[in-house]
Design a protein around this motif. Structure first.
Motif, PDB file in Angstrom:
ATOM      1  N   ASP A 152       3.005  -3.744   7.816  1.00 53.66           N
ATOM      2  CA  ASP A 152       4.123  -4.674   7.892  1.00 53.66           C
ATOM      3  C   ASP A 152       5.295  -4.078   7.122  1.00 53.66           C
ATOM      4  O   ASP A 152       5.174  -3.765   5.937  1.00 53.66           O
ATOM      5  N   ALA A 153       6.439  -3.917   7.805  1.00 52.89           N
ATOM      6  CA  ALA A 153       7.643  -3.327   7.211  1.00 52.89           C
ATOM      7  C   ALA A 153       7.354  -1.963   6.595  1.00 52.89           C
ATOM      8  O   ALA A 153       7.550  -1.758   5.393  1.00 52.89           O
ATOM      9  N   PRO A 154       6.881  -0.998   7.403  1.00 53.54           N
ATOM     10  CA  PRO A 154       6.555   0.326   6.858  1.00 53.54           C
ATOM     11  C   PRO A 154       7.792   1.189   6.598  1.00 53.54           C
ATOM     12  O   PRO A 154       8.835   1.017   7.239  1.00 53.54           O
ATOM     13  N   THR A 155       7.636   2.108   5.671  1.00 57.44           N
ATOM     14  CA  THR A 155       8.654   3.114   5.377  1.00 57.44           C
ATOM     15  C   THR A 155       7.962   4.460   5.206  1.00 57.44           C
ATOM     16  O   THR A 155       7.008   4.572   4.429  1.00 57.44           O
ATOM     17  N   LEU A 156       8.424   5.453   5.948  1.00 59.81           N
ATOM     18  CA  LEU A 156       7.897   6.811   5.837  1.00 59.81           C
ATOM     19  C   LEU A 156       8.965   7.698   5.221  1.00 59.81           C
ATOM     20  O   LEU A 156      10.090   7.766   5.717  1.00 59.81           O
ATOM     21  N   THR A 157       8.602   8.380   4.146  1.00 62.59           N
ATOM     22  CA  THR A 157       9.495   9.366   3.534  1.00 62.59           C
ATOM     23  C   THR A 157       8.820  10.719   3.658  1.00 62.59           C
ATOM     24  O   THR A 157       7.770  10.957   3.048  1.00 62.59           O
ATOM     25  N   LEU A 158       9.427  11.594   4.449  1.00 62.02           N
ATOM     26  CA  LEU A 158       8.875  12.929   4.690  1.00 62.02           C
ATOM     27  C   LEU A 158       9.718  13.955   3.945  1.00 62.02           C
ATOM     28  O   LEU A 158      10.940  13.992   4.091  1.00 62.02           O
TER      29      LEU A 158
ATOM     30  N   PHE B 294       4.542  13.781   1.970  1.00 59.65           N
ATOM     31  CA  PHE B 294       5.083  12.555   2.533  1.00 59.65           C
ATOM     32  C   PHE B 294       4.363  11.358   1.913  1.00 59.65           C
ATOM     33  O   PHE B 294       3.250  11.470   1.382  1.00 59.65           O
ATOM     34  N   VAL B 295       5.009  10.212   1.991  1.00 59.13           N
ATOM     35  CA  VAL B 295       4.419   8.975   1.517  1.00 59.13           C
ATOM     36  C   VAL B 295       4.791   7.858   2.493  1.00 59.13           C
ATOM     37  O   VAL B 295       5.930   7.797   2.981  1.00 59.13           O
ATOM     38  N   ILE B 296       3.825   7.020   2.796  1.00 58.97           N
ATOM     39  CA  ILE B 296       4.038   5.851   3.652  1.00 58.97           C
ATOM     40  C   ILE B 296       3.804   4.614   2.798  1.00 58.97           C
ATOM     41  O   ILE B 296       2.752   4.465   2.173  1.00 58.97           O
ATOM     42  N   THR B 297       4.787   3.741   2.760  1.00 60.43           N
ATOM     43  CA  THR B 297       4.664   2.482   2.038  1.00 60.43           C
ATOM     44  C   THR B 297       4.868   1.335   3.023  1.00 60.43           C
ATOM     45  O   THR B 297       5.359   1.526   4.138  1.00 60.43           O
ATOM     46  N   ALA B 298       4.495   0.140   2.603  1.00 59.36           N
ATOM     47  CA  ALA B 298       4.660  -1.041   3.454  1.00 59.36           C
ATOM     48  C   ALA B 298       4.629  -2.289   2.586  1.00 59.36           C
ATOM     49  O   ALA B 298       4.175  -2.255   1.434  1.00 59.36           O
ATOM     50  N   ARG B 299       5.112  -3.371   3.150  1.00 58.45           N
ATOM     51  CA  ARG B 299       5.034  -4.649   2.436  1.00 58.45           C
ATOM     52  C   ARG B 299       3.586  -5.088   2.294  1.00 58.45           C
ATOM     53  O   ARG B 299       3.152  -5.555   1.246  1.00 58.45           O
TER      54      ARG B 299
ATOM     55  N   THR C 280      13.530  13.069   4.936  1.00 58.18           N
ATOM     56  CA  THR C 280      13.693  12.260   6.137  1.00 58.18           C
ATOM     57  C   THR C 280      13.031  10.903   5.899  1.00 58.18           C
ATOM     58  O   THR C 280      11.890  10.836   5.458  1.00 58.18           O
ATOM     59  N   ARG C 281      13.764   9.848   6.228  1.00 57.07           N
ATOM     60  CA  ARG C 281      13.265   8.505   5.954  1.00 57.07           C
ATOM     61  C   ARG C 281      13.269   7.691   7.245  1.00 57.07           C
ATOM     62  O   ARG C 281      14.259   7.665   7.968  1.00 57.07           O
ATOM     63  N   SER C 282      12.142   7.020   7.509  1.00 53.81           N
ATOM     64  CA  SER C 282      12.008   6.191   8.719  1.00 53.81           C
ATOM     65  C   SER C 282      11.496   4.816   8.315  1.00 53.81           C
ATOM     66  O   SER C 282      10.564   4.706   7.518  1.00 53.81           O
TER      67      SER C 282
ATOM     68  N   PRO D 251       0.827  -1.215   0.000  1.00 53.32           N
ATOM     69  CA  PRO D 251       0.000   0.000   0.000  1.00 53.32           C
ATOM     70  C   PRO D 251       0.861   1.264   0.000  1.00 53.32           C
ATOM     71  O   PRO D 251       2.040   1.240   0.364  1.00 53.32           O
ATOM     72  N   ARG D 252       0.237   2.378  -0.389  1.00 51.06           N
ATOM     73  CA  ARG D 252       0.895   3.683  -0.374  1.00 51.06           C
ATOM     74  C   ARG D 252      -0.121   4.699   0.156  1.00 51.06           C
ATOM     75  O   ARG D 252      -1.240   4.786  -0.345  1.00 51.06           O
ATOM     76  N   PHE D 253       0.315   5.459   1.162  1.00 48.88           N
ATOM     77  CA  PHE D 253      -0.521   6.514   1.736  1.00 48.88           C
ATOM     78  C   PHE D 253       0.195   7.852   1.512  1.00 48.88           C
ATOM     79  O   PHE D 253       1.339   8.016   1.922  1.00 48.88           O
ATOM     80  N   TYR D 254      -0.502   8.789   0.894  1.00 44.46           N
ATOM     81  CA  TYR D 254       0.090  10.085   0.576  1.00 44.46           C
ATOM     82  C   TYR D 254      -0.520  11.167   1.466  1.00 44.46           C
ATOM     83  O   TYR D 254      -1.671  11.060   1.909  1.00 44.46           O
ATOM     84  N   GLY D 255       0.266  12.211   1.716  1.00 47.43           N
ATOM     85  CA  GLY D 255      -0.231  13.337   2.495  1.00 47.43           C
ATOM     86  C   GLY D 255       0.724  14.504   2.421  1.00 47.43           C
ATOM     87  O   GLY D 255       1.722  14.483   1.682  1.00 47.43           O
ATOM     88  N   GLN D 256       0.424  15.526   3.219  1.00 47.99           N
ATOM     89  CA  GLN D 256       1.257  16.734   3.237  1.00 47.99           C
ATOM     90  C   GLN D 256       1.296  17.282   4.650  1.00 47.99           C
ATOM     91  O   GLN D 256       0.272  17.357   5.324  1.00 47.99           O
ATOM     92  N   SER D 257       2.482  17.638   5.104  1.00 51.54           N
ATOM     93  CA  SER D 257       2.634  18.203   6.444  1.00 51.54           C
ATOM     94  C   SER D 257       2.142  19.642   6.456  1.00 51.54           C
ATOM     95  O   SER D 257       1.867  20.240   5.414  1.00 51.54           O
ATOM     96  N   SER D 258       2.058  20.203   7.654  1.00 52.64           N
ATOM     97  CA  SER D 258       1.536  21.569   7.793  1.00 52.64           C
ATOM     98  C   SER D 258       2.439  22.603   7.141  1.00 52.64           C
ATOM     99  O   SER D 258       1.978  23.693   6.781  1.00 52.64           O
TER     100      SER D 258
END
Length: 212
Positions: free
Chosen positions: A103-109, A83-88, A117-119, A71-78
């Motif tokens: 499961d195995a998420p990755t956040l790219t801000l 940013f985008v959140i991906t996962a297995r 910034t990558r988490s 999956p991919r979740f998109y958004g925008q900070s204030s």
């Protein structure tokens, strides 16, 4: 024996056979309706019993898990950073559809910026209503400027870009190494606050660390 006696004997035998057949027919006429009534009563009783007990039986659980692959979740900070959140894979909470287990998420801000910034983590929980991401297990933070941090958990507020963790953190970067029992990251990573049991080794004073 005369012919008359023979005829009388044959008549008596025929009469006895007819009487036996008549008794069987009469018995059948009485028994068959009784049997049919008994069968109908049994079927009706079974239907009535099932209808009566249907309210006590819990219906089978037919809910299917809402599972998403890559999956991919998109958004925008204030402050306007996308940013985008991906996962297995991901599973949506059936009791709270705004809550997603990753499961195995990755956040790219700061997608598209020179230093995003990558988490990453083993697993995570993302709330689509508050835009907050909880990370658990082997959490790795990379601020895109050469600083890398490792901890067991982190809470990321994607609206503000702030990251906090009430767990042991170890980090290293151009200015040296640091270890603490808790931490907070503010101002797009420009300000980091380390709390509790802070140990640092500074190689070059190009940044600022605050210990509490």
């Amino acid at each position: 024996m005369t012919t008359l006696d023979a005829d009388r004997g044959a008549f008596k035998r025929d009469l006895r056979r007819w009487r036996r057949r008549s008794r069987r027919v009469l018995l059948a006429r009485v028994a068959l309706p009784i049997a049919m009534i008994a069968v109908l009563a049994a079927v009706g009783g079974q239907v009535a019993w099932r209808t009566f007990t249907a309210g006590d039986r819990r219906p089978a659980d037919t809910k299917a898990q809402i599972r998403m692959i890559t999956p991919r979740f998109y958004g925008q900070s204030s402050d306007g950073r996308p940013f985008v959140i991906t996962a297995r894979s991901a599973v949506r909470d059936e009791a709270d559809l705004k809550r997603v287990f990753l499961d195995a998420p990755t956040l790219t801000l700061g997608v598209g910026s020179p230093a995003p910034t990558r988490s990453t983590a083993d697993r995570g929980v993302y709330r689509e209503d508050t835009l907050k991401l909880q990370l658990f297990g082997n959490v790795r933070l990379d601020d895109g400027a050469g600083y890398r941090f490792a901890s067991n958990e982190a809470l990321v507020d994607t609206r503000t870009g702030n990251i906090t963790g009430e767990t042991t953190l170890q980090g290293e970067g151009p200015t040296g190494q640091v270890q603490s029992n808790a931490y907070s990251v503010y101002d797009k990573g420009d300000r980091i606050v380390f709390r509790g049991g802070v140990k640092t080794r500074i190689d070059r004073k190009t940044g600022q660390a605050v210990a509490e």
